[in-house]
Write a protein that holds these residues in place. Structure first.
Motif, PDB file in Angstrom:
ATOM      1  N   HIS A 174     -13.256  -5.840  -8.420  1.00 53.94           N
ATOM      2  CA  HIS A 174     -12.198  -6.569  -7.708  1.00 53.94           C
ATOM      3  C   HIS A 174     -11.006  -6.895  -8.606  1.00 53.94           C
ATOM      4  O   HIS A 174      -9.901  -7.108  -8.097  1.00 53.94           O
ATOM      5  N   ALA A 175     -11.200  -6.963  -9.936  1.00 52.35           N
ATOM      6  CA  ALA A 175     -10.104  -7.321 -10.837  1.00 52.35           C
ATOM      7  C   ALA A 175     -10.275  -6.549 -12.144  1.00 52.35           C
ATOM      8  O   ALA A 175     -11.034  -6.970 -13.026  1.00 52.35           O
ATOM      9  N   SER A 176      -9.598  -5.420 -12.264  1.00 53.90           N
ATOM     10  CA  SER A 176      -9.784  -4.544 -13.409  1.00 53.90           C
ATOM     11  C   SER A 176      -9.521  -5.263 -14.723  1.00 53.90           C
ATOM     12  O   SER A 176      -8.513  -5.958 -14.885  1.00 53.90           O
ATOM     13  N   GLY A 177     -10.454  -5.077 -15.673  1.00 54.03           N
ATOM     14  CA  GLY A 177     -10.351  -5.724 -16.974  1.00 54.03           C
ATOM     15  C   GLY A 177     -10.956  -7.103 -17.017  1.00 54.03           C
ATOM     16  O   GLY A 177     -11.137  -7.674 -18.095  1.00 54.03           O
ATOM     17  N   TYR A 178     -11.299  -7.655 -15.840  1.00 56.84           N
ATOM     18  CA  TYR A 178     -11.853  -9.022 -15.777  1.00 56.84           C
ATOM     19  C   TYR A 178     -13.141  -9.074 -14.955  1.00 56.84           C
ATOM     20  O   TYR A 178     -13.693 -10.161 -14.753  1.00 56.84           O
ATOM     21  N   ASN A 179     -13.624  -7.928 -14.495  1.00 53.43           N
ATOM     22  CA  ASN A 179     -14.781  -7.927 -13.607  1.00 53.43           C
ATOM     23  C   ASN A 179     -16.012  -8.570 -14.241  1.00 53.43           C
ATOM     24  O   ASN A 179     -16.705  -9.367 -13.608  1.00 53.43           O
ATOM     25  N   ARG A 180     -16.311  -8.199 -15.498  1.00 55.29           N
ATOM     26  CA  ARG A 180     -17.569  -8.643 -16.102  1.00 55.29           C
ATOM     27  C   ARG A 180     -17.579 -10.117 -16.471  1.00 55.29           C
ATOM     28  O   ARG A 180     -18.638 -10.678 -16.728  1.00 55.29           O
ATOM     29  N   ARG A 181     -16.431 -10.752 -16.479  1.00 55.65           N
ATOM     30  CA  ARG A 181     -16.407 -12.176 -16.825  1.00 55.65           C
ATOM     31  C   ARG A 181     -16.043 -13.040 -15.625  1.00 55.65           C
ATOM     32  O   ARG A 181     -15.827 -14.242 -15.778  1.00 55.65           O
ATOM     33  N   SER A 182     -15.974 -12.440 -14.434  1.00 56.28           N
ATOM     34  CA  SER A 182     -15.471 -13.194 -13.283  1.00 56.28           C
ATOM     35  C   SER A 182     -16.368 -13.045 -12.064  1.00 56.28           C
ATOM     36  O   SER A 182     -17.184 -12.126 -11.961  1.00 56.28           O
ATOM     37  N   LEU A 183     -16.191 -13.973 -11.128  1.00 55.20           N
ATOM     38  CA  LEU A 183     -16.730 -13.878  -9.776  1.00 55.20           C
ATOM     39  C   LEU A 183     -15.543 -13.737  -8.829  1.00 55.20           C
ATOM     40  O   LEU A 183     -14.537 -14.427  -8.986  1.00 55.20           O
ATOM     41  N   GLY A 184     -15.675 -12.835  -7.863  1.00 52.78           N
ATOM     42  CA  GLY A 184     -14.567 -12.601  -6.947  1.00 52.78           C
ATOM     43  C   GLY A 184     -14.903 -13.023  -5.529  1.00 52.78           C
ATOM     44  O   GLY A 184     -15.934 -12.609  -4.994  1.00 52.78           O
ATOM     45  N   MET A 185     -14.052 -13.855  -4.935  1.00 49.95           N
ATOM     46  CA  MET A 185     -14.190 -14.196  -3.522  1.00 49.95           C
ATOM     47  C   MET A 185     -12.953 -13.696  -2.787  1.00 49.95           C
ATOM     48  O   MET A 185     -11.848 -13.679  -3.340  1.00 49.95           O
ATOM     49  N   ALA A 186     -13.167 -13.248  -1.555  1.00 50.73           N
ATOM     50  CA  ALA A 186     -12.062 -12.720  -0.760  1.00 50.73           C
ATOM     51  C   ALA A 186     -12.037 -13.408   0.597  1.00 50.73           C
ATOM     52  O   ALA A 186     -13.069 -13.512   1.266  1.00 50.73           O
ATOM     53  N   PHE A 187     -10.862 -13.888   0.986  1.00 51.29           N
ATOM     54  CA  PHE A 187     -10.667 -14.431   2.326  1.00 51.29           C
ATOM     55  C   PHE A 187     -10.317 -13.265   3.245  1.00 51.29           C
ATOM     56  O   PHE A 187      -9.355 -12.537   2.991  1.00 51.29           O
ATOM     57  N   ASN A 188     -11.117 -13.069   4.279  1.00 53.74           N
ATOM     58  CA  ASN A 188     -10.870 -11.932   5.156  1.00 53.74           C
ATOM     59  C   ASN A 188      -9.598 -12.156   5.971  1.00 53.74           C
ATOM     60  O   ASN A 188      -9.475 -13.133   6.710  1.00 53.74           O
ATOM     61  N   GLY A 189      -8.635 -11.282   5.818  1.00 53.79           N
ATOM     62  CA  GLY A 189      -7.363 -11.399   6.502  1.00 53.79           C
ATOM     63  C   GLY A 189      -6.248 -10.836   5.648  1.00 53.79           C
ATOM     64  O   GLY A 189      -6.463 -10.397   4.507  1.00 53.79           O
ATOM     65  N   ASN A 190      -5.052 -10.846   6.191  1.00 57.03           N
ATOM     66  CA  ASN A 190      -3.872 -10.350   5.491  1.00 57.03           C
ATOM     67  C   ASN A 190      -2.811 -11.444   5.525  1.00 57.03           C
ATOM     68  O   ASN A 190      -2.265 -11.761   6.579  1.00 57.03           O
ATOM     69  N   PHE A 191      -2.529 -12.046   4.366  1.00 56.93           N
ATOM     70  CA  PHE A 191      -1.665 -13.218   4.293  1.00 56.93           C
ATOM     71  C   PHE A 191      -0.338 -12.925   3.575  1.00 56.93           C
ATOM     72  O   PHE A 191       0.316 -13.838   3.083  1.00 56.93           O
ATOM     73  N   GLU A 192       0.012 -11.648   3.523  1.00 59.21           N
ATOM     74  CA  GLU A 192       1.297 -11.255   2.956  1.00 59.21           C
ATOM     75  C   GLU A 192       2.297 -11.060   4.099  1.00 59.21           C
ATOM     76  O   GLU A 192       2.089 -10.236   4.992  1.00 59.21           O
ATOM     77  N   ILE A 193       3.398 -11.832   4.081  1.00 59.71           N
ATOM     78  CA  ILE A 193       4.367 -11.787   5.181  1.00 59.71           C
ATOM     79  C   ILE A 193       5.700 -11.173   4.768  1.00 59.71           C
ATOM     80  O   ILE A 193       6.618 -11.102   5.597  1.00 59.71           O
ATOM     81  N   ARG A 194       5.833 -10.713   3.538  1.00 55.14           N
ATOM     82  CA  ARG A 194       7.073 -10.065   3.109  1.00 55.14           C
ATOM     83  C   ARG A 194       7.080  -8.625   3.613  1.00 55.14           C
ATOM     84  O   ARG A 194       6.186  -7.847   3.282  1.00 55.14           O
ATOM     85  N   ALA A 195       8.106  -8.293   4.400  1.00 54.34           N
ATOM     86  CA  ALA A 195       8.147  -6.992   5.065  1.00 54.34           C
ATOM     87  C   ALA A 195       8.280  -5.829   4.090  1.00 54.34           C
ATOM     88  O   ALA A 195       7.917  -4.693   4.426  1.00 54.34           O
ATOM     89  N   ASN A 196       8.800  -6.074   2.875  1.00 50.10           N
ATOM     90  CA  ASN A 196       8.992  -4.982   1.918  1.00 50.10           C
ATOM     91  C   ASN A 196       7.709  -4.622   1.171  1.00 50.10           C
ATOM     92  O   ASN A 196       7.695  -3.661   0.401  1.00 50.10           O
TER      93      ASN A 196
END
Length: 441
Positions: free
Chosen positions: A322-344
């Motif tokens: 989930h996070a390249s270079g930080y996977n082995r030292r981290s836990l990853g949680m994901a909120f299901n959805g798309n919260f990016e509103i910038r059209a570009n």
């Protein structure tokens, strides 16, 4: 009306026999496991009759070495400020899935022979239960099998009693609780004098039970409202987060090994439609391949669904992708959805095509509870600059989106952290939670 003692006494005997069956099945399970390991010992030796199995084991070991090398290179690239494209592709979600990623295949574990083993043990349990019921002439359904011939009723009683005994102590405890509840109502009826009095006591008893149910529902509703407002009283039930190792926990036994406990929590958004299912998320991630053409085994450690349910993907004692270079030292949680509103931004959600463009309140509460649980289990700092951070702080990404309510999420984490710090009951539950499997390396 059936006499209580005529049923309760044989049920008590059946409970004792069900405990015997449980011990027999536990012994049988251990024997199965031992035989399976002994059988596989020959399969995995070179030159044996199953070179294919040995080849699979060797390939898995090589893949683990490859994943470790890729993650090591990614960590070095992060430290040097250079992150290669191939490394990002191998160890990090690109989170640009698009709207066509709604799938229907269930995210189920591979069988690995467990289904056959459970089936055989269930049949063994039922056979032993029927044998013990016949041996001790135990019948607990006789009072209910009226209107049948004696021989048929007796045979049916032995069969039904044996099946219940063969199921272990759990169904027996359920029957005892049900009988005890019914006995309370019957006692209320017998305590009256006359038909009118009996009817009155029965009505009062039923009214009392209905009031109790309504009171329980009201308390649950108050608890939910309190949690949603961030003002709950500190009840330890918030720690009741389900965890059994997640998807493919057995397959991860020999791969994605973590060298030490994590010291970092990274939160994401999946960029998928907020109402998509956990199975959708799993299948989309597992359909990805690394630079060698191997399909991904896992992704985030946990996914927070729209209704606030926490679904575990990668074992917490293993590293995800989930996070390249930080996977082995981290836990990853994901909120299901798309919260990016910038059209570009590619695959963004300015017009709500992927559902609501911000996580639900239930999602934020669940994510905060999970984050605090992880900090307590692994000693991670409650530091929003260095220890509990969005994915965009680690990569050139917008994840978890420009419309993610960071302040609200961090305030909820502070809230539950303070509850934990001031509640001995919560701290004791943390100690109990630490006894679960698939938590520590």
């Amino acid at each position: 009306m059936i006499e209580y003692a005529s049923v309760f006494i044989p049920v008590s005997v059946a409970l004792g026999l069900s405990l015997v069956v449980e011990r027999i099945l536990e012994l049988g399970s251990n024997v199965f496991d031992w035989l399976f390991k002994f059988r596989n010992l020959g399969k995995y030796m070179p030159g044996s009759y199953s070179d294919k199995s040995f080849h699979i084991l060797t390939k898995n070991h090589e893949l683990q070495k490859l994943r470790d090398e890729v993650e090591d290179r990614a960590e070095l690239a992060v430290a040097s400020g250079k992150l290669e494209v191939d490394l990002m592709r191998d160890t990090q979600l690109d989170e640009s899935l698009g709207s066509a990623s709604i799938l229907v295949t269930n995210a189920t574990d591979p069988d690995d022979g467990d289904t056959r083993k459970r089936f055989i043990l269930d049949i063994l349990g039922f056979a032993v239960g029927i044998f013990l019921a016949r041996l001790y002439e135990l019948q607990i359904f006789g009072p209910f099998l009226t209107g049948m011939s004696q021989s048929i009723a007796q045979s049916a009683d032995y069969l039904l009693t044996g099946l219940i005994v063969g199921g272990g102590s759990r169904p027996m405890h359920f029957i005892i609780r049900m009988m005890t509840d019914r006995k309370v109502i019957a006692d209320a009826i017998r305590s009256t004098t006359g038909c009118d009095g009996a009817r009155t006591d029965l009505i009062e008893s039923e009214q009392s039970r209905e009031e109790s149910v309504e009171n329980t529902k009201a308390l649950q509703s108050q608890s939910l409202v309190a949690a949603a407002s961030g003002s709950d009283s500190g009840h330890a039930a918030w720690l009741d987060i389900p965890y059994d190792g997640g998807v493919d926990r057995n397959r991860l036994e020999s791969t994605h090994l973590r060298k030490a406990d994590p010291d970092l929590i990274v939160f994401h958004h999946t960029t998928m439609h907020r109402s998509s299912t956990f199975d959708d998320v799993v299948r989309v991630i597992k359909s990805r391949t690394d630079s060698q053409g191997n399909h991904w085994i896992t992704g985030y450690n946990s996914v927070i669904m729209e209704d606030g349910s926490i679904r575990n993907f990668c074992r917490w004692d293993r590293y995800g992708n989930h996070a390249s270079g930080y996977n082995r030292r981290s836990l990853g949680m994901a909120f299901n959805g798309n919260f990016e509103i910038r059209a570009n931004i590619p695959f963004s959600n300015p017009d709500g095509r992927y559902g609501e463009s911000r996580p639900s309140r239930a999602q934020l509460i669940a994510g905060a509870r999970l984050a605090v649980l992880w900090t307590a289990l692994y000693g991670i700092r409650t530091d929003f600059d260095h220890a509990i951070i969005p994915h965009k702080k680690l990569a050139h990404k917008s994840c978890p989106g420009s419309n993610f309510p960071y302040e609200e999420f961090f305030n909820l984490i502070d809230h539950y952290s303070n509850l934990l710090a001031n509640s001995k009951a919560m701290q004791e539950q943390i100690k109990d939670y630490r006894l679960k499997p698939y938590l520590f390396v």
